[in-house]
Design a protein around this motif. Structure first.
Motif, short mmCIF file in Angstrom:
data_model
loop_
_atom_site.label_atom_id
_atom_site.label_comp_id
_atom_site.label_asym_id
_atom_site.label_seq_id
_atom_site.Cartn_x
_atom_site.Cartn_y
_atom_site.Cartn_z
N VAL A 1 -31.05 17.00 -48.02
CA VAL A 1 -29.96 16.29 -47.60
C VAL A 1 -30.08 15.25 -48.97
O VAL A 1 -31.40 14.70 -49.39
N MET A 2 -28.93 14.78 -49.79
CA MET A 2 -28.92 13.67 -50.62
C MET A 2 -29.46 12.32 -50.38
O MET A 2 -29.48 12.13 -48.92
N ASP A 3 -30.72 11.77 -50.50
CA ASP A 3 -31.40 10.16 -50.31
C ASP A 3 -30.52 9.67 -50.30
O ASP A 3 -30.07 8.55 -52.04
N LEU A 4 -29.62 8.91 -50.52
CA LEU A 4 -29.12 7.46 -50.74
C LEU A 4 -29.08 6.45 -50.61
O LEU A 4 -28.29 5.25 -51.95
N LYS A 5 -30.01 6.25 -51.02
CA LYS A 5 -31.38 5.30 -51.34
C LYS A 5 -31.51 5.45 -52.78
O LYS A 5 -32.07 4.12 -53.39
N ARG A 6 -31.54 5.92 -53.17
CA ARG A 6 -31.91 6.10 -54.29
C ARG A 6 -30.60 6.58 -55.36
O ARG A 6 -29.78 7.27 -54.78
N ASP A 7 -30.49 6.88 -57.25
CA ASP A 7 -29.93 6.94 -57.52
C ASP A 7 -29.26 8.59 -57.65
O ASP A 7 -29.95 9.51 -57.65
N ILE A 8 -28.25 8.60 -57.45
CA ILE A 8 -27.60 10.73 -58.01
C ILE A 8 -27.03 10.64 -58.92
O ILE A 8 -26.06 10.17 -59.37
N VAL A 9 -27.59 11.72 -59.95
CA VAL A 9 -26.71 11.65 -61.04
C VAL A 9 -26.32 12.76 -60.98
O VAL A 9 -26.05 14.02 -60.26
N MET A 10 -24.31 12.36 -61.26
CA MET A 10 -23.72 13.03 -60.69
C MET A 10 -24.21 14.15 -62.50
O MET A 10 -24.46 14.17 -62.92
N GLY A 11 -22.84 15.59 -62.10
CA GLY A 11 -23.06 16.15 -62.83
C GLY A 11 -23.90 18.12 -63.06
O GLY A 11 -24.97 17.74 -63.02
N HIS A 12 -22.97 19.19 -62.54
CA HIS A 12 -23.88 20.14 -62.65
C HIS A 12 -23.42 21.51 -63.87
O HIS A 12 -24.47 22.18 -63.22
N GLU A 13 -22.74 21.28 -64.53
CA GLU A 13 -21.56 22.01 -64.84
C GLU A 13 -22.05 22.05 -66.78
O GLU A 13 -21.57 21.12 -67.10
N PHE A 14 -23.60 22.92 -67.48
CA PHE A 14 -24.11 21.94 -68.38
C PHE A 14 -23.65 22.76 -69.59
O PHE A 14 -24.11 24.67 -69.26
N CYS A 15 -23.59 22.75 -71.01
CA CYS A 15 -24.09 23.43 -71.82
C CYS A 15 -25.59 22.69 -73.10
O CYS A 15 -24.99 21.35 -72.84
N ALA A 16 -26.27 23.30 -72.29
CA ALA A 16 -27.75 22.85 -73.26
C ALA A 16 -28.31 23.64 -74.40
O ALA A 16 -28.06 24.92 -74.77
N GLU A 17 -29.05 23.51 -75.29
CA GLU A 17 -30.61 24.03 -76.26
C GLU A 17 -30.80 24.02 -75.59
O GLU A 17 -31.83 22.11 -75.44
N VAL A 18 -32.32 24.70 -75.34
CA VAL A 18 -33.61 24.71 -75.01
C VAL A 18 -34.23 23.88 -76.38
O VAL A 18 -34.77 24.42 -77.40
N VAL A 19 -34.93 22.90 -75.83
CA VAL A 19 -35.99 22.06 -76.57
C VAL A 19 -37.98 22.08 -76.89
O VAL A 19 -37.86 20.92 -77.62
N ASP A 20 -37.74 22.22 -75.54
CA ASP A 20 -38.96 22.45 -75.31
C ASP A 20 -39.56 23.30 -74.55
O ASP A 20 -38.54 23.54 -73.27
N TYR A 21 -40.66 24.09 -74.57
CA TYR A 21 -41.45 24.31 -73.56
C TYR A 21 -42.25 23.66 -72.85
O TYR A 21 -43.12 23.79 -73.34
N GLY A 22 -42.62 24.28 -71.18
CA GLY A 22 -43.53 23.46 -70.21
C GLY A 22 -44.45 24.08 -71.05
O GLY A 22 -44.88 25.74 -71.90
N PRO A 23 -46.09 24.40 -70.39
CA PRO A 23 -47.40 25.56 -71.07
C PRO A 23 -47.51 26.52 -69.98
O PRO A 23 -46.33 26.92 -69.36
N ALA A 24 -47.87 27.41 -71.03
CA ALA A 24 -48.07 28.87 -70.51
C ALA A 24 -46.07 29.55 -70.44
O ALA A 24 -46.38 30.83 -70.53
N ASN A 25 -45.00 28.61 -71.33
CA ASN A 25 -43.96 29.44 -71.16
C ASN A 25 -44.07 29.98 -72.54
O ASN A 25 -44.21 29.34 -73.61
N ALA A 26 -43.72 31.65 -72.88
CA ALA A 26 -42.79 32.25 -73.84
C ALA A 26 -41.64 32.09 -74.03
O ALA A 26 -40.69 32.02 -73.26
N LYS A 27 -41.53 31.93 -76.03
CA LYS A 27 -40.19 31.21 -76.46
C LYS A 27 -39.79 32.42 -76.45
O LYS A 27 -40.65 33.58 -77.58
N SER A 28 -39.04 33.02 -76.16
CA SER A 28 -38.08 34.97 -76.48
C SER A 28 -36.81 34.61 -77.22
O SER A 28 -35.83 32.95 -77.12
N ASP A 29 -36.48 35.45 -77.88
CA ASP A 29 -35.09 35.40 -78.69
C ASP A 29 -33.70 35.55 -77.46
O ASP A 29 -33.80 36.15 -77.02
#
Length: 89
Positions: free
Chosen positions: A61-89
């Motif tokens: 359930v949304m917490d209305l006391k906090r800001d709600i970031v809108m938008g969930h339909e994205f086109c994005a470029e991966v710019v960084d990987y977390g620890p132990a994540n393998a980059k793949s082609d």
């Protein structure tokens, strides 16, 4: 990181610190993002949405006391990987 946020029935652009990706995560640069009808409905009727979700026993359930970031339909470029994540082609 800039995000479109809604709080108390108004919308604004907010700058957030750039997060660091954790294990199993990636950091993406948003190339395009859509604001859909669900986002606009939440902007105008968030209280009713939260009330309906609680009555239905929804696991999240949304917490209305906090800001709600809108938008969930994205086109994005991966710019960084977390620890132990393998980059793949």
């Amino acid at each position: 990181m800039r995000a479109q946020s809604c709080e108390t029935k108004s919308s604004s652009s907010i700058i957030y610190p750039t997060p660091a990706p954790g294990a199993g995560e990636v950091l993406v640069k948003t190339l395009a993002c859509g604001i859909c009808g669900s986002d606009l409905h939440a902007l105008k009727h968030a209280e009713k949405m939260v009330e309906g979700s609680r009555k239905a026993g929804a696991p999240f359930v949304m917490d209305l006391k906090r800001d709600i970031v809108m938008g969930h339909e994205f086109c994005a470029e991966v710019v960084d990987y977390g620890p132990a994540n393998a980059k793949s082609d």
